[in-house]
Design a protein around this motif. Structure first.
Motif, PDB file in Angstrom:
ATOM      1  N   PHE A 104       0.833  -1.205   0.000  1.00 23.84           N
ATOM      2  CA  PHE A 104       0.000   0.000   0.000  1.00 23.84           C
ATOM      3  C   PHE A 104       0.869   1.257   0.000  1.00 23.84           C
ATOM      4  O   PHE A 104       0.604   2.194  -0.753  1.00 23.84           O
ATOM      5  N   LEU A 105       1.909   1.268   0.833  1.00 31.94           N
ATOM      6  CA  LEU A 105       2.769   2.450   0.886  1.00 31.94           C
ATOM      7  C   LEU A 105       3.553   2.644  -0.405  1.00 31.94           C
ATOM      8  O   LEU A 105       3.730   3.771  -0.862  1.00 31.94           O
ATOM      9  N   VAL A 106       4.007   1.555  -1.010  1.00 31.78           N
ATOM     10  CA  VAL A 106       4.776   1.667  -2.246  1.00 31.78           C
ATOM     11  C   VAL A 106       3.895   2.194  -3.386  1.00 31.78           C
ATOM     12  O   VAL A 106       4.318   3.052  -4.161  1.00 31.78           O
ATOM     13  N   PHE A 107       2.672   1.690  -3.477  1.00 30.29           N
ATOM     14  CA  PHE A 107       1.785   2.073  -4.568  1.00 30.29           C
ATOM     15  C   PHE A 107       0.716   3.068  -4.135  1.00 30.29           C
ATOM     16  O   PHE A 107      -0.329   3.185  -4.787  1.00 30.29           O
ATOM     17  N   LEU A 108       0.960   3.804  -3.056  1.00 32.75           N
ATOM     18  CA  LEU A 108      -0.009   4.754  -2.515  1.00 32.75           C
ATOM     19  C   LEU A 108      -0.526   5.757  -3.543  1.00 32.75           C
ATOM     20  O   LEU A 108      -1.739   5.940  -3.648  1.00 32.75           O
ATOM     21  N   PRO A 109       0.337   6.412  -4.314  1.00 32.08           N
ATOM     22  CA  PRO A 109      -0.211   7.368  -5.289  1.00 32.08           C
ATOM     23  C   PRO A 109      -1.139   6.707  -6.311  1.00 32.08           C
ATOM     24  O   PRO A 109      -2.158   7.280  -6.684  1.00 32.08           O
ATOM     25  N   GLY A 110      -0.796   5.507  -6.746  1.00 36.37           N
ATOM     26  CA  GLY A 110      -1.644   4.816  -7.713  1.00 36.37           C
ATOM     27  C   GLY A 110      -2.944   4.339  -7.109  1.00 36.37           C
ATOM     28  O   GLY A 110      -3.995   4.401  -7.745  1.00 36.37           O
ATOM     29  N   ILE A 111      -2.885   3.863  -5.879  1.00 36.37           N
ATOM     30  CA  ILE A 111      -4.090   3.363  -5.218  1.00 36.37           C
ATOM     31  C   ILE A 111      -5.060   4.502  -4.936  1.00 36.37           C
ATOM     32  O   ILE A 111      -6.268   4.364  -5.134  1.00 36.37           O
ATOM     33  N   LEU A 112      -4.538   5.638  -4.497  1.00 37.57           N
ATOM     34  CA  LEU A 112      -5.396   6.782  -4.179  1.00 37.57           C
ATOM     35  C   LEU A 112      -5.710   7.649  -5.392  1.00 37.57           C
ATOM     36  O   LEU A 112      -6.472   8.606  -5.286  1.00 37.57           O
ATOM     37  N   GLY A 113      -5.107   7.340  -6.535  1.00 36.02           N
ATOM     38  CA  GLY A 113      -5.379   8.087  -7.757  1.00 36.02           C
ATOM     39  C   GLY A 113      -4.727   9.452  -7.779  1.00 36.02           C
ATOM     40  O   GLY A 113      -5.205  10.351  -8.464  1.00 36.02           O
ATOM     41  N   LEU A 114      -3.630   9.626  -7.062  1.00 38.15           N
ATOM     42  CA  LEU A 114      -2.919  10.901  -7.046  1.00 38.15           C
ATOM     43  C   LEU A 114      -2.033  11.017  -8.290  1.00 38.15           C
ATOM     44  O   LEU A 114      -1.511  10.028  -8.775  1.00 38.15           O
ATOM     45  N   SER A 115      -1.833  12.184  -8.761  1.00 44.48           N
ATOM     46  CA  SER A 115      -0.975  12.505  -9.910  1.00 44.48           C
ATOM     47  C   SER A 115      -1.295  11.642 -11.128  1.00 44.48           C
ATOM     48  O   SER A 115      -0.408  11.160 -11.809  1.00 44.48           O
ATOM     49  N   GLU A 116      -2.585  11.489 -11.393  1.00 43.53           N
ATOM     50  CA  GLU A 116      -3.005  10.648 -12.516  1.00 43.53           C
ATOM     51  C   GLU A 116      -2.582  11.241 -13.857  1.00 43.53           C
ATOM     52  O   GLU A 116      -2.190  10.516 -14.761  1.00 43.53           O
ATOM     53  N   ASP A 117      -2.624  12.562 -13.984  1.00 42.50           N
ATOM     54  CA  ASP A 117      -2.235  13.191 -15.247  1.00 42.50           C
ATOM     55  C   ASP A 117      -0.759  12.966 -15.544  1.00 42.50           C
ATOM     56  O   ASP A 117      -0.383  12.684 -16.682  1.00 42.50           O
ATOM     57  N   THR A 118       0.076  13.077 -14.521  1.00 47.12           N
ATOM     58  CA  THR A 118       1.508  12.854 -14.705  1.00 47.12           C
ATOM     59  C   THR A 118       1.780  11.410 -15.111  1.00 47.12           C
ATOM     60  O   THR A 118       2.580  11.141 -16.002  1.00 47.12           O
ATOM     61  N   TYR A 119       1.104  10.482 -14.455  1.00 52.19           N
ATOM     62  CA  TYR A 119       1.287   9.061 -14.768  1.00 52.19           C
ATOM     63  C   TYR A 119       0.836   8.761 -16.194  1.00 52.19           C
ATOM     64  O   TYR A 119       1.516   8.054 -16.935  1.00 52.19           O
ATOM     65  N   ARG A 120      -0.286   9.313 -16.586  1.00 53.18           N
ATOM     66  CA  ARG A 120      -0.799   9.074 -17.942  1.00 53.18           C
ATOM     67  C   ARG A 120       0.128   9.689 -18.978  1.00 53.18           C
ATOM     68  O   ARG A 120       0.377   9.088 -20.026  1.00 53.18           O
ATOM     69  N   ALA A 121       0.671  10.869 -18.700  1.00 52.17           N
ATOM     70  CA  ALA A 121       1.588  11.498 -19.644  1.00 52.17           C
ATOM     71  C   ALA A 121       2.881  10.691 -19.782  1.00 52.17           C
ATOM     72  O   ALA A 121       3.452  10.609 -20.870  1.00 52.17           O
ATOM     73  N   ALA A 122       3.336  10.091 -18.691  1.00 52.46           N
ATOM     74  CA  ALA A 122       4.586   9.335 -18.733  1.00 52.46           C
ATOM     75  C   ALA A 122       4.422   7.949 -19.335  1.00 52.46           C
ATOM     76  O   ALA A 122       5.324   7.453 -20.015  1.00 52.46           O
ATOM     77  N   THR A 123       3.284   7.290 -19.098  1.00 53.30           N
ATOM     78  CA  THR A 123       3.128   5.892 -19.518  1.00 53.30           C
ATOM     79  C   THR A 123       2.050   5.676 -20.562  1.00 53.30           C
ATOM     80  O   THR A 123       2.051   4.642 -21.222  1.00 53.30           O
ATOM     81  N   GLY A 124       1.101   6.599 -20.679  1.00 57.50           N
ATOM     82  CA  GLY A 124      -0.016   6.410 -21.589  1.00 57.50           C
ATOM     83  C   GLY A 124      -1.071   5.451 -21.051  1.00 57.50           C
ATOM     84  O   GLY A 124      -1.938   5.001 -21.780  1.00 57.50           O
ATOM     85  N   GLN A 125      -1.002   5.121 -19.765  1.00 56.47           N
ATOM     86  CA  GLN A 125      -1.941   4.174 -19.152  1.00 56.47           C
ATOM     87  C   GLN A 125      -2.686   4.843 -18.003  1.00 56.47           C
ATOM     88  O   GLN A 125      -2.266   5.852 -17.470  1.00 56.47           O
ATOM     89  N   ASP A 126      -3.809   4.206 -17.635  1.00 59.22           N
ATOM     90  CA  ASP A 126      -4.589   4.673 -16.488  1.00 59.22           C
ATOM     91  C   ASP A 126      -4.047   4.082 -15.201  1.00 59.22           C
ATOM     92  O   ASP A 126      -3.414   3.038 -15.201  1.00 59.22           O
ATOM     93  N   ARG A 127      -4.363   4.721 -14.092  1.00 60.11           N
ATOM     94  CA  ARG A 127      -4.009   4.187 -12.780  1.00 60.11           C
ATOM     95  C   ARG A 127      -5.191   3.455 -12.162  1.00 60.11           C
ATOM     96  O   ARG A 127      -5.114   3.033 -11.021  1.00 60.11           O
ATOM     97  N   PHE A 128      -6.249   3.274 -12.883  1.00 64.36           N
ATOM     98  CA  PHE A 128      -7.467   2.671 -12.350  1.00 64.36           C
ATOM     99  C   PHE A 128      -7.250   1.310 -11.698  1.00 64.36           C
ATOM    100  O   PHE A 128      -7.795   1.047 -10.638  1.00 64.36           O
ATOM    101  N   PRO A 129      -6.478   0.402 -12.292  1.00 68.27           N
ATOM    102  CA  PRO A 129      -6.436  -0.953 -11.725  1.00 68.27           C
ATOM    103  C   PRO A 129      -5.626  -1.085 -10.435  1.00 68.27           C
ATOM    104  O   PRO A 129      -5.626  -2.159  -9.844  1.00 68.27           O
ATOM    105  N   TYR A 130      -4.963  -0.054  -9.968  1.00 70.02           N
ATOM    106  CA  TYR A 130      -4.101  -0.203  -8.796  1.00 70.02           C
ATOM    107  C   TYR A 130      -4.864  -0.633  -7.546  1.00 70.02           C
ATOM    108  O   TYR A 130      -4.424  -1.526  -6.836  1.00 70.02           O
ATOM    109  N   LEU A 131      -5.982  -0.004  -7.252  1.00 73.84           N
ATOM    110  CA  LEU A 131      -6.739  -0.357  -6.048  1.00 73.84           C
ATOM    111  C   LEU A 131      -7.239  -1.795  -6.121  1.00 73.84           C
ATOM    112  O   LEU A 131      -7.078  -2.568  -5.170  1.00 73.84           O
TER     113      LEU A 131
END
Length: 169
Positions: A104-131
């Motif tokens: 949970f601590l390692v993937f906290l930003p992905g689980i909580l949906g933080l910085s989704e725009d930055t993640y999408r710009a860097a990878t082209g993927q959604d953070r939806f499946p993390y939780l």
């Protein structure tokens, strides 16, 4: 030679292997500090590290100490001491809980949906499946741990005779 080792153990409080391991750890930490000394972001890294230490000591440690105490009371039952099987049961809950907490601590930003725009710009993927994935992995860890505990309890029961509700002890 053994007198010097005994004197070291008395003065240091642990054996020579511990002292050598601590010296090795300090050497690795020193190497990391030297590597970060020229980095432009070293101040931010230091701030993050201090924040992690403070948040662990002031927030996380009291939380998981309270949860562990409640778990021990729940397993202990009506005034009986915690025996080996009850300790085993505690560990079969503690270990997957620790693994789930670290994930949970390692993937906290992905689980909580933080910085989704930055993640999408860097990878082209959604953070939806993390939780959902974190929940599935955590559930799987608890399921595996419970299965191992039940197998151990059944083996003990087969060897020892009638068990209590939580195992031997």
């Amino acid at each position: 030679m053994s007198e010097a080792v005994a004197r070291l153990r008395t003065g240091y409080g642990a054996d020579l292997r511990h002292a050598l391991f601590m010296i090795l750890c300090l050497g690795v930490a020193g190497w990391v500090v030297l590597r970060l000394a020229g980095e432009a972001t070293s101040g931010r890294m230091l701030l993050w590290f201090v924040g992690a230490v403070v948040s662990h000591d002031l927030i996380l440690f009291p939380c998981y100490a309270i949860v562990d105490r409640a778990l021990r009371r729940a397993v202990r039952g009506r005034g009986r001491e915690v025996g080996p099987a009850r300790s085993s049961l505690l560990n079969h809950v503690r270990i997957p809980a620790l693994a789930a907490g670290v994930l949970f601590l390692v993937f906290l930003p992905g689980i909580l949906g933080l910085s989704e725009d930055t993640y999408r710009a860097a990878t082209g993927q959604d953070r939806f499946p993390y939780l959902a994935r974190w929940l599935a992995i955590s559930g799987g860890l608890f399921l595996i741990s419970a299965t191992v505990w039940v197998i151990r309890w059944a083996r003990w029961r087969h060897r020892s005779g009638p068990p209590s509700a939580l195992g031997p002890g």
